[in-house]
Design a protein around this motif. Structure first.
Motif, PDB file in Angstrom:
ATOM      1  N   GLU A 192      -2.767   8.913   6.096  1.00 13.96           N
ATOM      2  CA  GLU A 192      -3.988   8.463   5.455  1.00 13.96           C
ATOM      3  C   GLU A 192      -3.690   7.489   4.311  1.00 13.96           C
ATOM      4  OE1 GLU A 192      -6.268  11.577   3.662  1.00 13.96           O
ATOM      5  OE2 GLU A 192      -4.666  12.185   2.305  1.00 13.96           O
ATOM      6  N   PHE A 193      -4.605   6.581   4.094  1.00  9.83           N
ATOM      7  CA  PHE A 193      -4.507   5.600   3.025  1.00  9.83           C
ATOM      8  C   PHE A 193      -4.630   6.283   1.675  1.00  9.83           C
ATOM      9  CE2 PHE A 193      -5.041   1.639   0.884  1.00  9.83           C
ATOM     10  CZ  PHE A 193      -6.019   1.854  -0.081  1.00  9.83           C
ATOM     11  N   VAL A 194      -3.823   5.808   0.714  1.00 11.09           N
ATOM     12  CA  VAL A 194      -3.891   6.333  -0.651  1.00 11.09           C
ATOM     13  C   VAL A 194      -4.334   5.235  -1.621  1.00 11.09           C
ATOM     14  CG1 VAL A 194      -2.571   7.326  -2.559  1.00 11.09           C
ATOM     15  CG2 VAL A 194      -2.115   8.057  -0.192  1.00 11.09           C
ATOM     16  N   ALA A 195      -3.583   4.118  -1.633  1.00 13.83           N
ATOM     17  CA  ALA A 195      -3.869   3.042  -2.580  1.00 13.83           C
ATOM     18  C   ALA A 195      -3.214   1.757  -2.099  1.00 13.83           C
ATOM     19  CB  ALA A 195      -3.359   3.396  -3.975  1.00 13.83           C
ATOM     20  N   ALA A 196      -3.747   0.624  -2.562  1.00 15.46           N
ATOM     21  CA  ALA A 196      -3.165  -0.668  -2.215  1.00 15.46           C
ATOM     22  C   ALA A 196      -3.353  -1.638  -3.363  1.00 15.46           C
ATOM     23  CB  ALA A 196      -3.803  -1.238  -0.945  1.00 15.46           C
ATOM     24  N   CYS A 241       5.395   3.792   1.499  1.00 17.55           N
ATOM     25  CA  CYS A 241       4.879   2.508   1.088  1.00 17.55           C
ATOM     26  C   CYS A 241       4.945   1.547   2.282  1.00 17.55           C
ATOM     27  CB  CYS A 241       5.608   1.941  -0.118  1.00 17.55           C
ATOM     28  SG  CYS A 241       7.309   1.448   0.148  1.00 17.55           S
ATOM     29  N   ALA A 242       4.073   0.559   2.240  1.00 18.32           N
ATOM     30  CA  ALA A 242       3.955  -0.382   3.346  1.00 18.32           C
ATOM     31  C   ALA A 242       3.628  -1.765   2.808  1.00 18.32           C
ATOM     32  CB  ALA A 242       2.868   0.071   4.317  1.00 18.32           C
ATOM     33  N   ALA A 243       4.108  -2.782   3.497  1.00 17.02           N
ATOM     34  CA  ALA A 243       3.868  -4.173   3.098  1.00 17.02           C
ATOM     35  C   ALA A 243       3.200  -4.917   4.233  1.00 17.02           C
ATOM     36  CB  ALA A 243       5.189  -4.848   2.736  1.00 17.02           C
ATOM     37  N   GLY A 244       2.164  -5.683   3.886  1.00 15.69           N
ATOM     38  CA  GLY A 244       1.453  -6.452   4.900  1.00 15.69           C
ATOM     39  C   GLY A 244       1.182  -7.865   4.430  1.00 15.69           C
ATOM     40  N   PHE A 245       1.446  -8.843   5.306  1.00 11.66           N
ATOM     41  CA  PHE A 245       1.154 -10.227   4.944  1.00 11.66           C
ATOM     42  C   PHE A 245      -0.351 -10.426   5.031  1.00 11.66           C
ATOM     43  CE2 PHE A 245       2.639 -14.326   3.910  1.00 11.66           C
ATOM     44  CZ  PHE A 245       1.760 -15.233   4.489  1.00 11.66           C
ATOM     45  N   PRO A 246      -0.942 -11.024   4.010  1.00 12.46           N
ATOM     46  CA  PRO A 246      -2.403 -11.182   4.004  1.00 12.46           C
ATOM     47  C   PRO A 246      -2.910 -11.980   5.199  1.00 12.46           C
ATOM     48  CG  PRO A 246      -1.470 -11.683   1.863  1.00 12.46           C
ATOM     49  CD  PRO A 246      -0.322 -11.543   2.809  1.00 12.46           C
ATOM     50  N   SER A 247      -3.978 -11.498   5.800  1.00 15.89           N
ATOM     51  CA  SER A 247      -4.636 -12.236   6.877  1.00 15.89           C
ATOM     52  C   SER A 247      -6.124 -11.938   6.824  1.00 15.89           C
ATOM     53  CB  SER A 247      -4.064 -11.857   8.237  1.00 15.89           C
ATOM     54  OG  SER A 247      -4.270 -10.496   8.510  1.00 15.89           O
ATOM     55  N   THR A 278       9.076  -4.357  -6.843  1.00 14.13           N
ATOM     56  CA  THR A 278       8.795  -2.921  -6.858  1.00 14.13           C
ATOM     57  C   THR A 278       7.306  -2.657  -7.069  1.00 14.13           C
ATOM     58  OG1 THR A 278      11.004  -2.402  -7.697  1.00 14.13           O
ATOM     59  CG2 THR A 278       9.314  -0.731  -8.014  1.00 14.13           C
ATOM     60  N   VAL A 279       6.813  -1.665  -6.353  1.00 13.38           N
ATOM     61  CA  VAL A 279       5.456  -1.161  -6.539  1.00 13.38           C
ATOM     62  C   VAL A 279       5.558   0.286  -7.002  1.00 13.38           C
ATOM     63  CG1 VAL A 279       3.345  -0.476  -5.355  1.00 13.38           C
ATOM     64  CG2 VAL A 279       4.337  -2.690  -4.905  1.00 13.38           C
ATOM     65  N   TYR A 280       4.645   0.667  -7.876  1.00 19.13           N
ATOM     66  CA  TYR A 280       4.630   2.010  -8.431  1.00 19.13           C
ATOM     67  C   TYR A 280       3.322   2.718  -8.070  1.00 19.13           C
ATOM     68  CZ  TYR A 280       8.233  -0.162 -11.290  1.00 19.13           C
ATOM     69  OH  TYR A 280       9.346  -0.853 -11.706  1.00 19.13           O
ATOM     70  N   LEU A 281       3.411   4.035  -7.976  1.00 20.54           N
ATOM     71  CA  LEU A 281       2.219   4.856  -7.833  1.00 20.54           C
ATOM     72  C   LEU A 281       2.309   5.952  -8.881  1.00 20.54           C
ATOM     73  CD1 LEU A 281      -0.385   5.241  -6.155  1.00 20.54           C
ATOM     74  CD2 LEU A 281       0.866   6.978  -4.843  1.00 20.54           C
ATOM     75  N   GLN A 282       1.530   5.802  -9.932  1.00 17.80           N
ATOM     76  CA  GLN A 282       1.459   6.816 -10.975  1.00 17.80           C
ATOM     77  C   GLN A 282       0.443   7.858 -10.530  1.00 17.80           C
ATOM     78  OE1 GLN A 282       3.062   7.291 -14.071  1.00 17.80           O
ATOM     79  NE2 GLN A 282       1.936   9.229 -14.059  1.00 17.80           N
ATOM     80  N   MET A 283       0.886   9.100 -10.428  1.00 16.63           N
ATOM     81  CA  MET A 283       0.026  10.170  -9.943  1.00 16.63           C
ATOM     82  C   MET A 283      -0.150  11.212 -11.035  1.00 16.63           C
ATOM     83  SD  MET A 283       1.497  10.579  -6.056  1.00 16.63           S
ATOM     84  CE  MET A 283       3.039  11.301  -6.602  1.00 16.63           C
ATOM     85  N   ALA A 316       0.832  -1.205   0.000  1.00 17.69           N
ATOM     86  CA  ALA A 316       0.000   0.000   0.000  1.00 17.69           C
ATOM     87  C   ALA A 316       0.865   1.254   0.000  1.00 17.69           C
ATOM     88  CB  ALA A 316      -0.899   0.006   1.232  1.00 17.69           C
ATOM     89  N   TRP A 317       0.236   2.340  -0.391  1.00 17.63           N
ATOM     90  CA  TRP A 317       0.800   3.684  -0.241  1.00 17.63           C
ATOM     91  C   TRP A 317      -0.083   4.453   0.734  1.00 17.63           C
ATOM     92  CZ3 TRP A 317       5.369   5.390  -2.178  1.00 17.63           C
ATOM     93  CH2 TRP A 317       5.954   4.666  -3.222  1.00 17.63           C
TER      94      TRP A 317
END
Length: 126
Positions: A46-50, A96-102, A78-83, A35-36
């Motif tokens: 605040e959350f932007v995108a995931a 950016c943030a990484a989370g293991f799915p649960s 790599t993750v990208y955020l096109q703005m 996520a961003w």
């Protein structure tokens, strides 16, 4: 050692575009949701995108939907955020943030994510 390194921030005029990158190491990137988030001075993060670990689903804050696009390249970790169509109110430090799915976890909540980058500044001038 887990690392998330953001890049691509900078100063841009309103209406302009930027692409942020987040390159990860130290964990199995392809199995994590990414996520961003952003944080403006004096405001909460605040959350932007995931993007889901599979890449098949994406999620956006209402404030950026239609202007921002999140994507991932697992071959490059790599993750990208096109703005696009940037506004002065998009000015913030972007993380950016990484989370293991649960099960039961929300893509929109910061506490969902296990690892965080240091952030990159985006400034949009009017």
């Amino acid at each position: 050692q887990v690392q998330l390194v953001e890049s691509g921030g900078g100063l841009v005029q309103a209406g302009g575009s930027l692409t942020l990158s987040c390159t990860a190491s130290g964990f199995t990137f392809s199995t994590y949701n990414i996520a961003w988030f952003r944080q403006a001075p004096g405001k909460e993060r605040e959350f932007v995108a995931a993007v889901k670990w599979s890449g098949r689903s994406t999620y956006y804050a209402d404030s950026v939907r239609g202007r921002f696009t999140i994507s991932r390249d697992d071959a490059k970790n790599t993750v990208y955020l096109q703005m696009n169509s940037l506004k002065p109110e998009d000015t913030a430090v972007y993380f950016c943030a990484a989370g293991f799915p649960s099960s039961g976890s929300s893509y929109y909540t910061a506490s969902t994510y296990d690892y965080w980058g240091q952030g990159t500044q985006v400034t949009v001038s009017s």
